[in-house]
Design a protein around this motif. Sequence first.
Motif, PDB file in Angstrom:
ATOM      1  N   THR A   5      -4.008   2.341   5.414  1.00 52.09           N
ATOM      2  CA  THR A   5      -4.683   2.089   4.144  1.00 52.09           C
ATOM      3  C   THR A   5      -5.256   0.676   4.100  1.00 52.09           C
ATOM      4  O   THR A   5      -6.406   0.469   3.680  1.00 52.09           O
ATOM      5  N   TYR A  13       0.784  -1.223   0.000  1.00 53.32           N
ATOM      6  CA  TYR A  13       0.000   0.000   0.000  1.00 53.32           C
ATOM      7  C   TYR A  13       0.821   1.280   0.000  1.00 53.32           C
ATOM      8  O   TYR A  13       0.274   2.360   0.194  1.00 53.32           O
ATOM      9  N   GLN A  29       1.507   0.891  -5.560  1.00 52.18           N
ATOM     10  CA  GLN A  29       0.216   0.864  -6.242  1.00 52.18           C
ATOM     11  C   GLN A  29       0.368   1.330  -7.692  1.00 52.18           C
ATOM     12  O   GLN A  29      -0.201   0.741  -8.611  1.00 52.18           O
ATOM     13  N   THR A  83       0.754   2.783   5.434  1.00 56.67           N
ATOM     14  CA  THR A  83       0.346   1.588   4.678  1.00 56.67           C
ATOM     15  C   THR A  83      -0.569   0.702   5.509  1.00 56.67           C
ATOM     16  O   THR A  83      -1.487   0.081   4.982  1.00 56.67           O
ATOM     17  N   TRP A 117      -7.331  -6.670  -0.564  1.00 65.06           N
ATOM     18  CA  TRP A 117      -6.372  -6.834   0.523  1.00 65.06           C
ATOM     19  C   TRP A 117      -5.718  -8.209   0.384  1.00 65.06           C
ATOM     20  O   TRP A 117      -6.208  -9.059  -0.352  1.00 65.06           O
TER      21      TRP A 117
END
Length: 357
Positions: free
Chosen positions: A308, A122, A127, A305, A328
């Motif tokens: 998130t 994250y 990303q 992270t 996830w």
Amino acid sequence: MKAAIIGAGFSGQVHAAALKACGVEIAAVITAHEESARAFALQWNIPRWGTDPALAYEKEIDAVHICTPPTTHGELVLSLLKHGKNVLCEKPLCFDKEEAAALAQAAKDSGLICALTFNVRYHMACQKARELIASEQFGRSLLIHGNYMQEFNAFPAPLDWRYDPKLAGQMRAVTEIGSHWLDLAQYISGKKVTAVSALFGRFNPDRIVSDGMMHPLHADVKGTPIHIISEDAAAINLQYEDGAIGSLLLSEISPGRGNRLTLEITCEYGNLWWNEEDNNLLHTARKGEGVHTEVFAFGNGFTDTFRTLLERYYAAVLSGQLPKQPDWPTFEEGAQITSICSALAESAAQDSRWIQV
């Protein structure tokens, strides 16, 4: 929403901070020792604390965070699923690939929201890297390689649960930091590891412990002898789907390396690389065009992270629905990482023989 945390060490602290940042109430904390549970509860203003896992089964608890050593994960996961609890578990899922597969199946059958804390995914740069590789503008991935270097276990090193096979299993560098790299490489590249060859470095299996710190035998220190079976470092060769190859160097004994995770993916028409110690920089290149560095000026850090990950996880918990494609790290992905780690141990025990995953 309300959460419970099992375990009050470093991971428990990180989870607690992320839960507070996400506005999720911590309703209970459970640890093996009552005093540590009490101290953690006072620190984070948690109303209920103790040593009984049943505290996590209370009806008001929406999700339970498992922040305990890896060998304890399996029993806790199954117990929590049995009581209808969503589970967010620290990595690795476990060490035995058959147990990992059973846990992944149990999570799937339960219909509950289950995730692992492969939080490195994250970082904003990661990303973006995943988007670039998925877009195929660089073409097919050919080389996927990197390293993960830390200094934490360089001498003098603290003697903790990571050196206890009953809690940490037979490996250390591979499962503790290597699992993060393996997940990230597969996540960004979109390719699974299919075979491995590994060489483990166990440089000081016999050590001296003094005041809770380990020293090499040749050090001028008086203390208690101890024997260590887990690896300090690992040199790994990798085969991926579609013919891609790569390598990974792991070390927990490299002074000056606080948390250096690097990943580079070379494709047919371009290259991409990233380093977690410069986590808001993403480098790309095409032949003859120099290097392009994208700066995430309002980027994120390690603790962000986790936040998130929790935001995405608790959005699903709040909805009460498990999406077809969870956003996830799933138990199924965790089980696949366990299979890779098991193959690495098998390879290292057989003079670096190639082992299929």
